[in-house]
Design an enzyme around this catalytic site. Structure first.
Site, PDB file in Angstrom:
ATOM      1  N   HIS A  62       0.836  -1.205   0.000  1.00 43.14           N
ATOM      2  CA  HIS A  62       0.000   0.000   0.000  1.00 43.14           C
ATOM      3  C   HIS A  62       0.869   1.253   0.000  1.00 43.14           C
ATOM      4  O   HIS A  62       1.270   1.743   1.049  1.00 43.14           O
ATOM      5  CB  HIS A  62      -0.907  -0.014   1.223  1.00 43.14           C
ATOM      6  CG  HIS A  62      -2.003   0.996   1.176  1.00 43.14           C
ATOM      7  ND1 HIS A  62      -3.220   0.802   1.780  1.00 43.14           N
ATOM      8  CD2 HIS A  62      -2.091   2.221   0.599  1.00 43.14           C
ATOM      9  CE1 HIS A  62      -3.991   1.849   1.581  1.00 43.14           C
ATOM     10  NE2 HIS A  62      -3.313   2.739   0.862  1.00 43.14           N
ATOM     11  N   ARG A  66       2.040   8.865  -6.552  1.00 39.57           N
ATOM     12  CA  ARG A  66       1.554  10.184  -6.996  1.00 39.57           C
ATOM     13  C   ARG A  66       1.803  10.507  -8.477  1.00 39.57           C
ATOM     14  O   ARG A  66       1.285  11.513  -8.957  1.00 39.57           O
ATOM     15  CB  ARG A  66       2.172  11.303  -6.146  1.00 39.57           C
ATOM     16  CG  ARG A  66       1.948  11.179  -4.649  1.00 39.57           C
ATOM     17  CD  ARG A  66       0.482  11.160  -4.284  1.00 39.57           C
ATOM     18  NE  ARG A  66       0.267  11.362  -2.850  1.00 39.57           N
ATOM     19  CZ  ARG A  66      -0.832  11.025  -2.207  1.00 39.57           C
ATOM     20  NH1 ARG A  66      -1.828  10.440  -2.876  1.00 39.57           N
ATOM     21  NH2 ARG A  66      -0.967  11.236  -0.922  1.00 39.57           N
ATOM     22  N   ASN A  96      -4.785   6.061  -7.531  1.00 37.24           N
ATOM     23  CA  ASN A  96      -5.402   7.399  -7.480  1.00 37.24           C
ATOM     24  C   ASN A  96      -4.412   8.462  -7.934  1.00 37.24           C
ATOM     25  O   ASN A  96      -3.972   9.320  -7.192  1.00 37.24           O
ATOM     26  CB  ASN A  96      -5.965   7.701  -6.090  1.00 37.24           C
ATOM     27  CG  ASN A  96      -4.953   7.527  -4.972  1.00 37.24           C
ATOM     28  OD1 ASN A  96      -3.963   6.830  -5.118  1.00 37.24           O
ATOM     29  ND2 ASN A  96      -5.214   8.165  -3.848  1.00 37.24           N
ATOM     30  N   ASP A 154      -8.730   2.755  -3.872  1.00 36.68           N
ATOM     31  CA  ASP A 154      -8.169   3.332  -2.652  1.00 36.68           C
ATOM     32  C   ASP A 154      -8.185   4.856  -2.693  1.00 36.68           C
ATOM     33  O   ASP A 154      -7.885   5.466  -3.714  1.00 36.68           O
ATOM     34  CB  ASP A 154      -6.735   2.862  -2.426  1.00 36.68           C
ATOM     35  CG  ASP A 154      -6.196   3.352  -1.099  1.00 36.68           C
ATOM     36  OD1 ASP A 154      -6.747   2.963  -0.059  1.00 36.68           O
ATOM     37  OD2 ASP A 154      -5.252   4.161  -1.102  1.00 36.68           O
ATOM     38  N   HIS A 181     -10.463   0.446   0.401  1.00 40.27           N
ATOM     39  CA  HIS A 181     -10.480   1.563   1.341  1.00 40.27           C
ATOM     40  C   HIS A 181     -11.925   1.648   1.814  1.00 40.27           C
ATOM     41  O   HIS A 181     -12.818   1.992   1.035  1.00 40.27           O
ATOM     42  CB  HIS A 181     -10.047   2.841   0.617  1.00 40.27           C
ATOM     43  CG  HIS A 181     -10.204   4.099   1.409  1.00 40.27           C
ATOM     44  ND1 HIS A 181      -9.132   4.876   1.752  1.00 40.27           N
ATOM     45  CD2 HIS A 181     -11.286   4.727   1.902  1.00 40.27           C
ATOM     46  CE1 HIS A 181      -9.552   5.936   2.433  1.00 40.27           C
ATOM     47  NE2 HIS A 181     -10.873   5.857   2.527  1.00 40.27           N
ATOM     48  N   ASP A 307       0.844   2.617   3.785  1.00 38.78           N
ATOM     49  CA  ASP A 307      -0.017   3.679   3.251  1.00 38.78           C
ATOM     50  C   ASP A 307       0.783   4.973   3.092  1.00 38.78           C
ATOM     51  O   ASP A 307       0.315   6.066   3.449  1.00 38.78           O
ATOM     52  CB  ASP A 307      -1.245   3.904   4.126  1.00 38.78           C
ATOM     53  CG  ASP A 307      -2.290   4.810   3.473  1.00 38.78           C
ATOM     54  OD1 ASP A 307      -2.167   5.087   2.265  1.00 38.78           O
ATOM     55  OD2 ASP A 307      -3.213   5.260   4.178  1.00 38.78           O
ATOM     56  N   HIS A 311       2.606  14.445   0.634  1.00 35.69           N
ATOM     57  CA  HIS A 311       2.019  15.721   0.235  1.00 35.69           C
ATOM     58  C   HIS A 311       3.094  16.796   0.326  1.00 35.69           C
ATOM     59  O   HIS A 311       4.071  16.669   1.082  1.00 35.69           O
ATOM     60  CB  HIS A 311       0.841  16.086   1.144  1.00 35.69           C
ATOM     61  CG  HIS A 311      -0.330  15.180   1.025  1.00 35.69           C
ATOM     62  ND1 HIS A 311      -1.114  15.116  -0.107  1.00 35.69           N
ATOM     63  CD2 HIS A 311      -0.862  14.282   1.902  1.00 35.69           C
ATOM     64  CE1 HIS A 311      -2.076  14.224   0.080  1.00 35.69           C
ATOM     65  NE2 HIS A 311      -1.936  13.706   1.287  1.00 35.69           N
ATOM     66  N   PHE A 325      -5.493  14.565   3.836  1.00 32.19           N
ATOM     67  CA  PHE A 325      -5.165  13.433   4.696  1.00 32.19           C
ATOM     68  C   PHE A 325      -3.871  12.771   4.215  1.00 32.19           C
ATOM     69  O   PHE A 325      -3.595  12.719   3.023  1.00 32.19           O
ATOM     70  CB  PHE A 325      -6.279  12.377   4.641  1.00 32.19           C
ATOM     71  CG  PHE A 325      -7.578  12.797   5.265  1.00 32.19           C
ATOM     72  CD1 PHE A 325      -7.781  12.688   6.632  1.00 32.19           C
ATOM     73  CD2 PHE A 325      -8.623  13.276   4.474  1.00 32.19           C
ATOM     74  CE1 PHE A 325      -8.997  13.049   7.209  1.00 32.19           C
ATOM     75  CE2 PHE A 325      -9.838  13.632   5.039  1.00 32.19           C
ATOM     76  CZ  PHE A 325     -10.025  13.521   6.418  1.00 32.19           C
ATOM     77  N   GLY A 326      -3.085  12.219   5.147  1.00 32.78           N
ATOM     78  CA  GLY A 326      -1.982  11.361   4.754  1.00 32.78           C
ATOM     79  C   GLY A 326      -0.652  11.699   5.376  1.00 32.78           C
ATOM     80  O   GLY A 326      -0.343  12.867   5.618  1.00 32.78           O
TER      81      GLY A 326
END
Length: 430
Positions: A62, A66, A96, A154, A181, A307, A311, A325-326
């Site tokens: 996971h 990006r 994603n 996800d 998810h 995960d 960012h 989030f993240g």
């Protein structure tokens, strides 16, 4: 190319350390033993491991790379460099990105980019539905032929039960895995952290535990109805653990993962309205954390995955309400868990290695997870004795959005090999 690695240690079946040497030729492990001098006459390179533990290369099912679409956050190159620094030799990238790899043509193009830029092995997920947010199913057969690893939306939960049911039917027919998810949007209510104690103290909207657990309950029944292998991402609540445990007892083909941050932190560790602690699912309560540890130890939860969600610094300046989030995790996962899970006796080192190597390989049918003669030389070496601080300036990822900066850990990576090639050593990528 033949490499002789000396002065390493390995865990034996009694979970005792023993000195070990490895002889690697081309891509494979040729010999393992305490003294390989007699076999090393044609060695091209000798590497002193300086007493580091050698383990199978870690496997992370996971990760968010990006690219394409968000290369200011991370790229395939930097994300895989970060993985190598963390001891990972195989990672599985979520879909994603923009454009999403939801057709065979897009998947094939992404596979070309991965082959060009990746430092470690990358398995690429495909979306369950077109564009991730729709109810139109992707063509799983074509995507698998183009190199898709498994299927997931996800980042968003599949909101319609009928869509998930049909996707699972296809997955069962294609003998592939549906990775979920789990998040019911109708139960979000604008939440940004766990609905518990700290969100009220900080005056912030909370995310119910039922947001996650209710969708897992739905999906395990759909898995039973279709026969699909259903894998739950980043489990975070005690209710979710209970549902998964009951599903496994019922013989349903469900597996699950947990992240390092959910194993180590709770809502009580959030000091203020700080976006560095904003993750999805959020940090939960003390009882949830204990349930996750218990579930991992008793086999309800199968494996650990990071995960890794990078960012930019600018994106994380808006506090809990205004930031995405993240958190990142590739470079810190093993050392944090060795220090704060194995160190206090909550798990053994053998268990930790199993959860990060053998179990993900077994659950997803991947190569690796063990060290044996004749296998590909995907290996990670860890310094178990020298304490080091986690420093943002040493990250190879483009992002540093993690609350673990400044933590002191043992078990940092000293070297990573992929197919017998040293891809990370002593703080540098080759």
């Amino acid at each position: 190319m033949t490499i002789w690695i000396k002065n390493a240690i390995m865990l034996n079946q009694k979970e005792e350390y023993r000195p070990i040497e490895l002889l690697i030729k081309q891509e494979t492990i040729q010999a393992i033993g305490e003294d390989l001098t007699a076999l090393s006459s044609a060695t091209d390179e000798i590497i002193d491991a300086h007493g580091a533990l050698v383990a199978p290369g870690l496997i992370d099912v996971h990760v968010h790379l990006r690219e394409p679409g968000f290369s200011y956050k991370e790229t395939i190159k930097t994300g895989t460099m970060a993985a190598a620094r963390g001891g990972f030799t195989t990672i599985c990238a979520m879909p994603n990105v923009r454009p999403e790899p939801d057709t065979a043509e897009k998947m094939a193009a992404l596979q070309v980019k991965i082959a060009q830029d990746a430092v470690v092995k990358v398995k690429q997920y495909a979306p369950l539905t077109m564009g991730l947010h729709s109810d139109t199913l992707t063509n799983q057969t074509d995507l698998l032929a183009a190199g898709a690893f498994a299927f997931t939306n996800d980042g968003v939960g599949v909101q319609t039960a009928g869509t998930m049911y049909l996707a699972m039917k296809e997955a069962a027919a294609n003998q592939t895995v549906v990775v979920a998810h789990t998040e019911d949007d109708s139960l979000l209510f604008g939440g940004v952290m766990h609905e518990g104690i700290r969100n009220k103290e900080l005056g912030l909207p909370g995310i119910l535990s039922a947001t996650e657990a209710s969708q897992i309950a739905r999906d395990v029944l759909l898995s039973e109805a279709t026969g699909a292998h259903y894998h739950v991402c980043h489990v975070s609540t005690k209710e979710s653990v209970r549902v998964i445990r009951e599903a496994k007892c019922a013989g349903i083909n469900v597996t699950a993962e947990v992240t390092p941050h959910h194993l180590l932190l709770t809502e009580n560790d959030i000091p203020a309205d700080s976006s560095i602690y904003k993750m999805n699912p959020p940090l939960r309560g003390k009882e949830d954390r204990q349930a996750l540890i218990d579930g991992l130890v008793d086999g309800t939860i199968d494996l650990i995955a990071t995960d890794h969600a990078p960012h930019s610094k600018a994106e994380k300046t808006g506090g809990m309400l205004g930031s995405p989030f993240g958190i990142v995790g590739s470079e810190t996962a093993f050392s944090l868990l060795y220090t704060h899970l194995v160190g206090p006796g909550l798990a053994t080192l053998a268990q930790l290695i199993d959860w990060m190597t053998y179990k993900p390989a077994k659950v997803f049918g991947l190569e690796g997870g063990t060290i044996e003669v004749g296998q590909k030389a995907d290996l990670a070496f860890f310094d178990l004795t020298t304490p080091k601080k986690i420093l943002a300036e040493e990250f190879l990822s483009l992002a540093t959005n993690t609350p673990f900066i400044g933590w002191e850990v043992k078990g940092t990576t000293t070297m990573t090999l992929v197919d017998g090639i040293v891809v990370y050593k002593e703080g540098s990528i080759r």
